[in-house]
Motif scaffolding. Structure first.
Motif, PDB file in Angstrom:
ATOM      1  N   ALA A  41       1.005  -0.980  -0.091  1.00 25.35           N
ATOM      2  CA  ALA A  41      -0.070   0.293   0.221  1.00 25.35           C
ATOM      3  C   ALA A  41       0.758   1.409   0.029  1.00 25.35           C
ATOM      4  CB  ALA A  41      -0.424   0.254   1.270  1.00 25.35           C
ATOM      5  N   GLU A  42       1.794   1.332   1.109  1.00 26.04           N
ATOM      6  CA  GLU A  42       3.282   2.578   0.388  1.00 26.04           C
ATOM      7  C   GLU A  42       3.203   2.688  -0.135  1.00 26.04           C
ATOM      8  OE1 GLU A  42       6.559   2.474   3.963  1.00 26.04           O
ATOM      9  OE2 GLU A  42       4.895   0.996   5.169  1.00 26.04           O
ATOM     10  N   THR A  43       3.393   1.531  -1.167  1.00 24.17           N
ATOM     11  CA  THR A  43       3.483   2.408  -3.156  1.00 24.17           C
ATOM     12  C   THR A  43       2.737   3.066  -4.158  1.00 24.17           C
ATOM     13  OG1 THR A  43       2.471   0.165  -4.131  1.00 24.17           O
ATOM     14  CG2 THR A  43       4.821   0.504  -2.825  1.00 24.17           C
ATOM     15  N   LEU A  44       1.312   3.009  -3.458  1.00 26.91           N
ATOM     16  CA  LEU A  44       0.470   3.066  -3.780  1.00 26.91           C
ATOM     17  C   LEU A  44      -0.395   4.536  -3.178  1.00 26.91           C
ATOM     18  CD1 LEU A  44      -1.274   0.363  -4.520  1.00 26.91           C
ATOM     19  CD2 LEU A  44      -0.878   1.358  -6.188  1.00 26.91           C
ATOM     20  N   ALA A  45       0.341   5.127  -1.997  1.00 29.38           N
ATOM     21  CA  ALA A  45      -0.139   6.373  -1.215  1.00 29.38           C
ATOM     22  C   ALA A  45      -0.056   7.155  -1.730  1.00 29.38           C
ATOM     23  CB  ALA A  45       0.426   6.171   0.353  1.00 29.38           C
ATOM     24  N   PRO A  46      -1.317   8.520  -2.113  1.00 26.77           N
ATOM     25  CA  PRO A  46      -1.278   9.282  -2.881  1.00 26.77           C
ATOM     26  C   PRO A  46      -0.146  10.327  -2.280  1.00 26.77           C
ATOM     27  CG  PRO A  46      -3.693   8.634  -1.314  1.00 26.77           C
ATOM     28  CD  PRO A  46      -2.683   7.654  -1.243  1.00 26.77           C
ATOM     29  N   ASP A  47      -0.363  10.669  -1.176  1.00 29.84           N
ATOM     30  CA  ASP A  47       0.268  11.866  -0.390  1.00 29.84           C
ATOM     31  C   ASP A  47       1.035  11.610   0.960  1.00 29.84           C
ATOM     32  OD1 ASP A  47      -1.679  11.512   1.286  1.00 29.84           O
ATOM     33  OD2 ASP A  47      -3.072  12.228   0.175  1.00 29.84           O
ATOM     34  N   ALA A  48       1.916  12.174   2.093  1.00 27.77           N
ATOM     35  CA  ALA A  48       2.643  11.623   3.346  1.00 27.77           C
ATOM     36  C   ALA A  48       1.824  11.504   4.057  1.00 27.77           C
ATOM     37  CB  ALA A  48       3.375  12.920   3.358  1.00 27.77           C
ATOM     38  N   GLU A  49       0.935  12.786   4.581  1.00 31.09           N
ATOM     39  CA  GLU A  49       0.140  11.293   5.539  1.00 31.09           C
ATOM     40  C   GLU A  49      -0.641  10.213   5.209  1.00 31.09           C
ATOM     41  OE1 GLU A  49      -4.095  13.298   8.236  1.00 31.09           O
ATOM     42  OE2 GLU A  49      -3.852  14.666   6.445  1.00 31.09           O
ATOM     43  N   THR A  50      -0.791   9.645   4.183  1.00 30.26           N
ATOM     44  CA  THR A  50      -1.411   8.211   3.689  1.00 30.26           C
ATOM     45  C   THR A  50      -0.148   7.442   4.627  1.00 30.26           C
ATOM     46  OG1 THR A  50      -3.322   9.024   2.252  1.00 30.26           O
ATOM     47  CG2 THR A  50      -2.169   6.657   2.583  1.00 30.26           C
ATOM     48  N   ALA A  51       0.910   7.620   3.621  1.00 31.25           N
ATOM     49  CA  ALA A  51       1.982   6.694   3.566  1.00 31.25           C
ATOM     50  C   ALA A  51       2.696   6.345   4.963  1.00 31.25           C
ATOM     51  CB  ALA A  51       3.178   7.741   2.990  1.00 31.25           C
ATOM     52  N   ALA A  52       2.022   7.698   6.084  1.00 34.86           N
ATOM     53  CA  ALA A  52       2.538   7.773   7.281  1.00 34.86           C
ATOM     54  C   ALA A  52       1.916   7.141   7.926  1.00 34.86           C
ATOM     55  CB  ALA A  52       2.581   9.631   7.995  1.00 34.86           C
ATOM     56  N   GLU A  53       0.697   7.166   7.515  1.00 34.54           N
ATOM     57  CA  GLU A  53      -0.256   5.947   8.318  1.00 34.54           C
ATOM     58  C   GLU A  53      -0.031   4.764   8.100  1.00 34.54           C
ATOM     59  OE1 GLU A  53      -4.878   5.527   9.795  1.00 34.54           O
ATOM     60  OE2 GLU A  53      -4.237   6.996   8.286  1.00 34.54           O
ATOM     61  N   LEU A  54       0.641   4.742   7.244  1.00 35.05           N
ATOM     62  CA  LEU A  54       0.354   3.030   6.783  1.00 35.05           C
ATOM     63  C   LEU A  54       1.933   2.775   7.631  1.00 35.05           C
ATOM     64  CD1 LEU A  54      -0.009   3.873   2.766  1.00 35.05           C
ATOM     65  CD2 LEU A  54      -1.045   1.551   4.222  1.00 35.05           C
ATOM     66  N   ARG A  55       3.116   3.713   7.020  1.00 32.14           N
ATOM     67  CA  ARG A  55       3.975   2.527   8.159  1.00 32.14           C
ATOM     68  C   ARG A  55       4.132   2.961   9.583  1.00 32.14           C
ATOM     69  NH1 ARG A  55       8.235   7.104   5.061  1.00 32.14           N
ATOM     70  NH2 ARG A  55       8.229   6.096   2.786  1.00 32.14           N
ATOM     71  N   ALA A  56       3.047   3.685  10.563  1.00 31.92           N
ATOM     72  CA  ALA A  56       2.768   3.233  11.730  1.00 31.92           C
ATOM     73  C   ALA A  56       2.321   1.950  12.166  1.00 31.92           C
ATOM     74  CB  ALA A  56       2.171   4.966  12.231  1.00 31.92           C
ATOM     75  N   THR A  57       0.886   2.155  11.080  1.00 26.69           N
ATOM     76  CA  THR A  57       0.070   1.247  11.044  1.00 26.69           C
ATOM     77  C   THR A  57       1.204  -0.713  11.087  1.00 26.69           C
ATOM     78  OG1 THR A  57      -1.458   2.055  10.210  1.00 26.69           O
ATOM     79  CG2 THR A  57      -2.042  -0.798  10.643  1.00 26.69           C
ATOM     80  N   ARG A  58       1.887  -0.607  10.066  1.00 26.44           N
ATOM     81  CA  ARG A  58       2.935  -1.902   9.604  1.00 26.44           C
ATOM     82  C   ARG A  58       3.726  -1.909  11.159  1.00 26.44           C
ATOM     83  NH1 ARG A  58       7.983  -1.593   7.218  1.00 26.44           N
ATOM     84  NH2 ARG A  58       7.672   0.201   6.016  1.00 26.44           N
ATOM     85  N   GLY A  59       4.694  -0.571  11.863  1.00 27.36           N
ATOM     86  CA  GLY A  59       5.318  -0.563  13.026  1.00 27.36           C
ATOM     87  C   GLY A  59       4.369  -0.808  14.616  1.00 27.36           C
ATOM     88  N   ALA A  60       3.055  -0.961  14.646  1.00 30.91           N
ATOM     89  CA  ALA A  60       2.371  -1.299  15.798  1.00 30.91           C
ATOM     90  C   ALA A  60       2.513  -3.213  15.395  1.00 30.91           C
ATOM     91  CB  ALA A  60       1.257  -0.520  15.297  1.00 30.91           C
ATOM     92  N   LEU A  61       2.111  -3.594  13.852  1.00 37.33           N
ATOM     93  CA  LEU A  61       2.293  -5.420  13.812  1.00 37.33           C
ATOM     94  C   LEU A  61       3.515  -5.440  14.187  1.00 37.33           C
ATOM     95  CD1 LEU A  61      -0.208  -5.381   9.961  1.00 37.33           C
ATOM     96  CD2 LEU A  61      -0.609  -6.563  12.698  1.00 37.33           C
ATOM     97  N   LEU A  62       4.859  -4.874  13.825  1.00 38.18           N
ATOM     98  CA  LEU A  62       5.719  -5.516  14.277  1.00 38.18           C
ATOM     99  C   LEU A  62       6.082  -5.321  15.636  1.00 38.18           C
ATOM    100  CD1 LEU A  62       7.762  -3.550  11.019  1.00 38.18           C
ATOM    101  CD2 LEU A  62       7.512  -5.927  11.300  1.00 38.18           C
ATOM    102  N   ALA A  63       5.771  -4.518  16.113  1.00 38.45           N
ATOM    103  CA  ALA A  63       6.410  -4.674  17.428  1.00 38.45           C
ATOM    104  C   ALA A  63       5.370  -5.661  18.562  1.00 38.45           C
ATOM    105  CB  ALA A  63       5.940  -2.783  18.548  1.00 38.45           C
ATOM    106  N   ALA A  64       4.251  -6.057  17.678  1.00 41.08           N
ATOM    107  CA  ALA A  64       2.824  -6.719  18.517  1.00 41.08           C
ATOM    108  C   ALA A  64       3.499  -8.106  18.199  1.00 41.08           C
ATOM    109  CB  ALA A  64       1.673  -6.728  18.191  1.00 41.08           C
ATOM    110  N   GLY A  65       4.894  -8.156  17.198  1.00 39.29           N
ATOM    111  CA  GLY A  65       5.199  -9.667  16.729  1.00 39.29           C
ATOM    112  C   GLY A  65       6.474  -9.457  17.404  1.00 39.29           C
TER     113      GLY A  65
END
Length: 495
Positions: free
Chosen positions: A417-441
């Motif tokens: 999804a990060e490669t399709l993000a239309p703006d910086a705000e969406t890309a940042a949200e995708l990265r932070a969500t991925r970070g939360a998943l990695l932290a939980a793992g």
């Protein structure tokens, strides 16, 4: 004595005038008044046409091969007029929701020469007879080597466009590229918004805006400063953008646009309270619109004030019932208030009205996820992945997969999804969500990298700093964790 065959002389009275009824008299008055009214109306229309400050697009000279293919000089002139209108409408659409842009009504009057018996043709003859000059666009298509080039001139300005490298098959694209260059001379403010709408390369965009700023009038300069700041925001350079907006607000403190820009930069820096203060300044100069209510709704939601956010989102929808962004904020506010079933009911109604629209599907997917129905949310979000909302749909799918305890699938989806993000705000949200998943793992190093990547785009994002703090603590990097903790405290105080 009178002769027996002589007729007696009789004095005849003069003939009487024909009898005219009162109705006939009124009919003649009405007929005369009607003719005079028509003449007066025609005179007014002719005078308006003569005084009309229109710019005439003359037939554009073309090589014989183009004319034989149907692209005659008159056809090329009509298509140029179409592209001028299209580029203006696109630029106006970009600024439509921004308070204080003042380009919604920006429109130069263009006309095409009309022959024969017509009001426009007669006005042209009167204008010529009176010696009243008319601005004209002229030009020609020429062959340069094996390609075509178009040169456009504006009377009194000289050459304003020279574009080349086209083929007969791309002649219409050539007109589309050349048309906005007329706006550069006629309406530089609208041209600035055209550049922002049409140039994806932000560095190149700012260079063009800088060049346009030389000699620009005050209103154009205000738009240029705003668009420059927004360009920086799109690259995640919120602090630099804020400095640009602050300078603009100092230069023109009574204009809404710089204050609205400052509000958007403060939101990107996760300072919703200050953003709302700047937004209030913008509204004071411009007035409330659906877009200003939407901004308040988003800021209040970011500040954790769901009730205030819901009220502002509904105020936006009261002014513009079709504003989908306000629908999304309304649904998220309802979910935060524990009213997920109400949000789901409203989303179902919107989706039922137009089930073919991807944004309606996405709204329903979010509501299903908030109502703890991840399976249905996943299926609905997947059906919305076509089109401009693809990154957002993949984000919802990632969250649904996480709720279904499928973190690895979610991580892969979010990276895509990060490669399709239309703006910086969406890309940042995708990265932070991925970070939360990695932290939980229990993958804190990878989680930290994801949070750092999010903060590179949104430096003041509280949630990303909190995630970074947790990752640093889990890795035993106490000095860095202490610095992150200080940053979290600063951000909390600024809210």
């Amino acid at each position: 004595m009178t002769a027996p065959d002589q007729q007696p002389f009789i004095l005849m009275p003069p003939p009487l005038p024909p009898v005219t009824s009162r109705g006939d008299w009124w009919r003649s008055v009405v007929l005369t008044a009607g003719v005079l009214g028509m003449l007066a109306g025609f005179t007014v229309l002719l005078a308006q046409e003569v005084l009309r400050d229109a710019i005439e697009i003359q037939p554009i000279g073309v090589p014989a091969s183009l004319a034989e293919a149907g692209l005659t000089p008159e056809v090329m002139a009509r298509r140029l007029a179409d592209h001028l209108a299209r580029s203006a409408a696109a630029a106006q659409a970009v600024g439509a929701g921004v308070p204080g842009t003042d380009i919604a009504g920006s429109r130069t009057d263009f006309s095409l020469p009309v022959g024969g018996l017509s009001l426009a043709a007669l006005a042209g003859r009167v204008r010529d007879a009176l010696g009243r000059p008319q601005t004209r666009v002229s030009g020609e298509v020429v062959r340069v080597g094996g390609t075509l080039a178009l040169r456009l001139r504006l009377s009194g300005q000289g050459e304003v466009a020279d574009v080349g490298g086209f083929t007969p098959e791309t002649a219409d694209t050539m007109l589309a590229v050349a048309a906005p260059e007329l706006w550069r001379v006629l309406q530089p403010r609208l041209y600035a918004w055209h550049l922002a709408e049409s140039m994806p390369d932000q560095t190149a965009l700012r260079a063009r805006l800088d060049a346009l700023a030389t000699g620009a009038d005050a209103s154009t300069l205000t738009s240029i400063r705003y668009l420059t700041g927004q360009s920086l925001l799109r690259q995640g350079r919120a602090e630099e953008a804020l400095a640009v907006f602050d300078a603009a607000a100092r230069a023109t403190p009574a204009q809404a646009l710089p204050w609205y820009g400052r509000a958007t930069a403060l939101m990107a820096l996760d300072r919703p309270r200050l953003a709302l203060e700047a937004q209030a300044r913008a509204v004071a100069f411009h007035g409330q619109t659906a877009s200003t209510h939407l901004f308040v709704a988003r800021a209040e939601l970011a500040a954790g004030r769901a009730a205030q956010s819901l009220a502002a989102a509904r105020a936006a929808l009261a002014m513009d019932g079709g504003m989908m962004e306000a629908r999304f904020v309304e649904a998220r506010a309802l979910a935060q208030l524990g009213r997920a079933s109400e949000a789901l009911e409203q989303a179902r109604a919107v989706h039922a009205d137009r089930p073919d629209r991807p944004d309606n599907r996405l709204l329903l997917a979010e509501a299903l996820q908030a109502a703890n129905r991840p399976g249905e949310a996943l299926a609905m979000a997947e059906s919305a992945t076509a089109g401009p909302a693809a990154a957002h749909a993949l984000l919802v799918m990632g969250r649904a997969l996480r709720a279904q305890e499928k973190p690895e699938e979610a991580i892969v989806l979010l990276e895509r999804a990060e490669t399709l993000a239309p703006d910086a705000e969406t890309a940042a949200e995708l990265r932070a969500t991925r970070g939360a998943l990695l932290a939980a793992g229990d993958r804190p190093a990878e989680a930290l990298a994801a949070y750092d990547a999010a903060l590179a785009l949104r430096p003041g994002w509280l949630a990303a700093w909190q995630g970074s703090l947790a990752a640093l603590s889990a890795m035993g990097r106490q000095e860095e964790a202490a610095l992150a903790e200080q940053r979290v405290a600063q951000l909390l105080a600024a809210r």
